[in-house]
Scaffold this motif. Structure first.
Motif, mmCIF file in Angstrom:
data_model
loop_
_atom_site.group_PDB
_atom_site.id
_atom_site.type_symbol
_atom_site.label_atom_id
_atom_site.label_comp_id
_atom_site.label_asym_id
_atom_site.label_seq_id
_atom_site.Cartn_x
_atom_site.Cartn_y
_atom_site.Cartn_z
ATOM 1 N N UNK A 15 9.308 12.254 -5.844
ATOM 2 C CA UNK A 15 9.177 10.916 -5.257
ATOM 3 C C UNK A 15 10.241 9.980 -5.838
ATOM 4 N N UNK A 57 -0.052 0.964 -5.355
ATOM 5 C CA UNK A 57 -1.336 1.492 -4.881
ATOM 6 C C UNK A 57 -1.835 2.666 -5.723
ATOM 7 N N UNK A 58 -0.976 3.216 -6.580
ATOM 8 C CA UNK A 58 -1.374 4.416 -7.315
ATOM 9 C C UNK A 58 -2.394 4.144 -8.405
ATOM 10 N N UNK A 105 -4.602 9.908 -0.115
ATOM 11 C CA UNK A 105 -4.292 9.833 -1.525
ATOM 12 C C UNK A 105 -2.805 9.739 -1.796
ATOM 13 N N UNK A 121 -0.260 10.916 3.454
ATOM 14 C CA UNK A 121 -1.409 10.173 3.947
ATOM 15 C C UNK A 121 -2.482 10.142 2.881
ATOM 16 N N UNK A 138 13.319 8.091 -3.824
ATOM 17 C CA UNK A 138 13.541 6.639 -3.844
ATOM 18 C C UNK A 138 14.919 6.286 -4.400
ATOM 19 N N UNK A 141 -0.493 8.269 0.071
ATOM 20 C CA UNK A 141 0.242 7.367 0.946
ATOM 21 C C UNK A 141 1.314 6.580 0.207
ATOM 22 N N UNK A 142 1.286 6.561 -1.111
ATOM 23 C CA UNK A 142 2.359 5.861 -1.818
ATOM 24 C C UNK A 142 3.431 6.847 -2.298
ATOM 25 N N UNK A 143 3.310 8.106 -1.923
ATOM 26 C CA UNK A 143 4.278 9.120 -2.339
ATOM 27 C C UNK A 143 5.050 9.680 -1.151
ATOM 28 N N UNK A 155 -6.696 4.372 7.297
ATOM 29 C CA UNK A 155 -7.898 5.186 7.459
ATOM 30 C C UNK A 155 -9.029 4.371 8.081
ATOM 31 N N UNK A 180 -0.806 5.260 8.592
ATOM 32 C CA UNK A 180 -1.658 5.945 7.629
ATOM 33 C C UNK A 180 -2.901 5.151 7.284
ATOM 34 N N UNK A 225 0.797 -1.225 0.000
ATOM 35 C CA UNK A 225 0.000 0.000 0.000
ATOM 36 C C UNK A 225 0.819 1.260 0.000
ATOM 37 N N UNK A 226 2.037 1.151 0.528
ATOM 38 C CA UNK A 226 2.872 2.336 0.487
ATOM 39 C C UNK A 226 3.751 2.271 -0.758
ATOM 40 N N UNK A 227 3.517 1.251 -1.551
ATOM 41 C CA UNK A 227 4.289 1.038 -2.751
ATOM 42 C C UNK A 227 3.604 1.746 -3.915
ATOM 43 N N UNK A 228 4.351 1.883 -5.005
ATOM 44 C CA UNK A 228 3.777 2.545 -6.176
ATOM 45 C C UNK A 228 2.586 1.780 -6.742
ATOM 46 N N UNK A 238 6.490 9.890 3.904
ATOM 47 C CA UNK A 238 5.344 9.442 3.136
ATOM 48 C C UNK A 238 4.101 10.194 3.530
ATOM 49 N N UNK A 248 -7.995 11.504 6.754
ATOM 50 C CA UNK A 248 -7.209 12.717 6.535
ATOM 51 C C UNK A 248 -7.907 13.769 5.670
ATOM 52 N N UNK A 283 -8.278 7.385 -5.279
ATOM 53 C CA UNK A 283 -8.423 7.893 -3.909
ATOM 54 C C UNK A 283 -8.645 6.772 -2.894
ATOM 55 N N UNK A 284 -7.703 5.817 -2.786
ATOM 56 C CA UNK A 284 -7.987 4.621 -1.987
ATOM 57 C C UNK A 284 -8.202 4.902 -0.499
#
Lengths: 336, 546
Positions: free
Chosen positions: B459, A249-250, B418, B416, B463, B420-422, A276, A274, A244-247, B414, B15, A254-255
């Protein structure tokens, strides 16, 4: 005989001198008995492995076909003798194939429970309490603050949120073995019939669970095909939490970050990650289950391992049960 | 109670503003009176419940469980309310489902409890609640929900519910009392708009639009009057029938924090102006001085003496019993001049008009204001009525250009929701130390100002150039020969004892990515220090005078 002559802690893991085997060793050994397939308990490289058929299958899926020199499958409830030590596997209710290992020799019976839970779980056989002299318990959630709610209530919160935010994707973080399948199964039990999308890392294990007759319904890979990101609006996607903190998830609109774990009981934990929508769904026992199980086994002595040993030891003392921490290294909480 | 507890749990972890609004409107739509009104009051801080001290809470719980186990638990969780909510032992023979109290039951029981009875009443409520309801109850009695929802946001949710403008809610607000049944009835079309019989209510303020590209070319300078834009906070001072109130621009009653000013509010009418620190006849203090007085419930005599406040008035909404909002600006202004003349000159003065002939002349004034606490100019159409909200056209704000500094990216965190992956929150620093041994000192943190495409680029840089990871934070390579230079725009600098660099930026944001600029050529700390010395620190001025 003394309990510590039957099982003792060695750098490689929990060792049985008369039987000459280890339980869940963290280093390669000659003979290993494995409680379940999580990677901190089931490591490759042992000469001989004894485990349930499901655990052996899972180890093969995760580590490759040559994960051990030889393997032998144990049925739940079956007893065998290893150098005169009677060994029985009984269900632990943790994940598919998980077992407690009961070791008996010259009138002394010790149960190494591995990881276990008491909540009902459609994806594995339920825990059976075994009367014993010494009970070895995990303590992942060994603090009175950990009180797991009913998983059905947690799933209801997830489904309510999906209704409230139809334009967003609900990304449910769940570990690949056990938790992911349990979450999916719980969603099906709650009457959720839509396709559930899964991260590639879950495919093999979900397929395996389904091949063992566990109903997970229609699962599809969470890949973006011809359409666009909006394809996933209003859908539920399950994946390993790290993704989820990986690319990765993009690709979702608006997950809403959800995480299915017993750790989600603590708000700060959810906040830091993070998350929700925390879903307090655990494959480990909570405080009440731990203490009730200790009482149920009737054990006069309790050894507490991996987790918050001190609180459980304290509880045993207050209850007049001899207890001590069993210092084993190398166990993380992969399963939660 | 369960739904209120669930709402709090979700709000605290959500958030985005829109997400919070959805949760709030859904709650207000689905929950009945009086529970929803009590929840609203709890969120806006309008619910009065006698407070329970943390020590009492601890006593209550350790009477019920082993103090050592409680100690382990509290050490682990770190938050008393949360720990107690989790470990509270359910009384024996307790059967969950059928006796859960409503929010109204809980609030009623707490409000009617006497001081000595309070702890017992609380314990009984906790016995009957589940974990998340226990947490909500404890939050109610220990004061301060801290869920990241302002009163303003709650009012916006009400406006969304009733499809009305939020200014209508703000105007009504101070005349209403919990549980707001009449308000909800009106919002749901089941009742008339509540009458505002109460005195000294807030009037929705008129706001200005920023001057955009090409805006001025279409306008005739002769149609507009200009004023300096002072760097304080917008307030509305209302006196009606002996009731005096000072409101923030969103309608929060901030009177209790400013007794010095309220005492001097001896008029009958409604004034609009800028709250500033200092003495209008001698010196106007900086925003950082004003901050000493903001967000306080009470204020000490020392504070009152050291940081006196006054209002620099720029509009009159009501004079005596007469509502003058519909009059043209210049006519209101003439009345304002007469009005302010009769007030205490230490507490009220008039915001002077800044005379200008054409736009280039005004541009020059905007760029080189005559006072360090001026942050630009305001333009007001001479014939404009006083309208609620932000109408396009009559009023403009034209701020001086922000300060900028070239800084080097040091850490990235990182985001929050939207993001959270950035890696989207950036800590940046400037060079300090002697030549040949320069090192970066962090001077601020920014998480906006860039486009989505730039975010992707930064980003990737983060990385690719990570040195260490600390949970959600990464340190990135930043030395004289290698690093990403960020042009950071900010509104001002405050002295800071908390930051190693000694400065704290106001409103920093990333204005440009300087891929072209070598890290070694980024700015030095002395550049910022010089800027700091240019702005006058009111508290120091005062010390010099006395």
């Amino acid at each position: 005989m003394r309990a510590s002559d039957l099982l003792c802690s060695r750098p490689e893991g929990l060792y049985c001198p008369p039987g000459d085997f280890f339980i869940d060793p963290v280093r390669p050994v000659a003979r290993a008995l494995i409680t379940h397939g999580h990677s901190d308990h089931a490591r490759p490289g042992h000469r001989a492995v004894l485990a349930t058929a499901e655990t052996l299958d899972i180890m093969e899926l995760r580590c490759g076909a040559d994960f051990a020199g030889s393997k032998q499958a144990m049925r739940l409830g079956e007893t065998i003798s290893l150098n005169d030590v009677k060994v029985t596997f009984q269900p632990a209710g943790h994940v598919l194939g998980s077992a407690q290992i009961c070791v008996e020799h010259r009138g002394m019976r010790i149960v190494a429970s591995g990881d276990y839970k008491r909540q009902p779980d459609a994806t594995c056989a339920p825990f059976i309490p075994i009367p014993c002299d010494v009970f070895i318990t995990e303590a992942t959630f060994g603090l009175p603050v950990f009180r797991h709610p009913h998983p059905a209530d947690e799933i209801a919160r997830l489904l309510k949120s999906v209704e409230q935010f139809p334009e967003r994707t609900h990304l449910v973080g769940a570990y690949a073995l056990g938790k992911a399948q349990r979450v999916i199964s719980l969603l099906r039990q709650a009457g959720y019939e839509r396709t559930i999308y899964i991260h590639g890392a879950l495919t093999k294990l979900c397929d395996y669970y389904q091949s063992r007759g566990i109903e997970l319904g229609d699962l599809q890979p969470a890949t973006v095909e011809a359409g666009g990101k909006e394809d996933f609006a209003g859908e539920i996607v399950v994946g390993p939490p790290a993704a989820f903190s990986d690319r990765w998830a993009r690709r979702f609109p608006d997950p809403v970050a959800c995480f299915a774990s017993g750790w989600m009981r603590i708000r700060q934990r959810a906040k830091q990650r993070g998350v929700e929508l925390p879903l307090i769904i655990s494959d480990h026992s909570d405080w009440d289950e731990l203490t009730e199980t200790i009482t149920e086994t009737g054990a006069g002595e309790v050894w507490v391992t991996h987790g918050r040993e001190e609180a459980l030891v304290r509880w045993c003392e207050l209850d007049g049960i001899a207890a001590r921490p069993l210092h084993l290294v190398g166990y993380e909480d992969e399963g939660d | 109670m369960r739904r209120f507890a669930e709402l709090l749990d979700r709000l605290v972890l959500t958030p985005s503003r829109n997400g919070k609004l959805t949760l709030l409107t859904d709650y207000f739509r689905n929950v009945e009176d009086p529970d929803r009104g009590l929840a609203l009051a709890a969120i806006t801080g309008d619910l009065s419940i006698a407070a329970v001290k943390p020590a009492m809470l601890r006593t209550l719980v350790t009477e019920r469980m082993d103090p050592v186990l409680f100690g382990y638990s509290y050490d682990y969780v770190g938050d008393l309310a949360e720990t107690v909510s989790l470990v509270w032992p359910e009384p024996p023979g307790h059967h969950a489902a059928n006796i859960r109290p409503t929010l109204a039951d809980v609030v009623g029981a707490l409000q009617s409890a006497s001081r000595s009875d309070g702890p017992r009443v609380l314990a009984r409520l906790l016995d009957r609640a589940d974990i998340s309801a226990r947490y909500a109850i404890i939050k109610l009695v220990t004061g301060g929900l801290r869920i990241g929802v302002s009163a303003r946001l709650a009012k916006q949710a009400l406006a969304d519910l009733g499809k009305v403008d939020v200014s209508e809610i703000e105007e009504l607000w101070h005349g209403l009392t919990p549980p707001y049944a009449d308000l909800f009835a009106w919002l749901e079309g089941k009742g008339p708009k509540p009458e505002t019989a109460a005195k000294a209510l807030f009037r929705p303020v008129m706001l200005a639009n920023p001057v955009g590209d090409g805006d001025l070319e279409r306008l005739d300078p002769a149609d507009y009057a200009a004023e300096w834009k002072w760097d304080g906070i917008r307030v509305q001072a209302v006196c009606e029938g002996g009731i005096r109130r000072l409101y923030s621009r969103t309608g929060d009653d901030i009177s209790p924090a400013f007794p010095d000013l309220v005492e001097a509010m001896t008029f009958e009418g409604v004034l609009d102006g800028e709250l500033l620190v200092g003495d209008p006849q001698r010196e106007t203090g900086t925003f950082s001085d004003l901050q000493q007085r903001l967000n306080r419930k009470t204020v000490s005599a020392k504070m009152l003496d050291r940081y006196p406040v006054f209002v620099r008035c720029y509009d009159l909404l009501q004079k005596g019993g007469e509502d003058v909002r519909a009059l043209p600006f210049l006519e209101r202004r003439a009345r304002l001049e007469n009005f302010v003349r009769r007030l205490d000159p230490a507490r009220f003065d008039l915001s002077p008009l800044a005379l200008f002939s054409d736009w280039p002349a005004l541009e020059e004034m905007r760029s080189n204001p005559p006072h360090p606490v001026i942050e630009g100019v305001m333009l007001k159409r001479r014939d404009s009525a006083y309208l609620a909200g932000r109408p396009k056209g009559p009023w403009f704000k034209w701020k001086r250009d922000p300060f900028t500094v070239d800084a080097v990216l040091m850490y990235a965190q990182r985001g929050h929701g939207k993001r959270s992956s950035f890696y989207s929150d950036y800590t940046f620093g400037v060079w300090a130390g002697p030549e040949g041994a320069e090192e970066l000192v962090p001077v601020g943190k920014a998480y906006f100002g860039f486009t989505d495409e730039e975010l992707r680029q930064i980003d990737k840089f983060v990385r690719d150039n990570t040195i260490e990871r600390f949970g959600p934070v990464r340190s990135v390579r930043a030395d004289r020969s290698h690093g990403l230079v960020l042009e950071v725009a900010f509104e001002g600098l405050n002295r800071s004892t908390r930051h190693k660099s000694g400065v704290a930026m106001r409103f920093p944001r990333i204005s440009r990515l300087r891929w072209d600029k070598p890290a070694g050529e980024a700015d030095r700390i002395e550049t910022l220090q010089a800027l700091l010395d240019r702005t006058i620190d009111y508290s120091e001025t005062e010390t010099r005078i006395s």
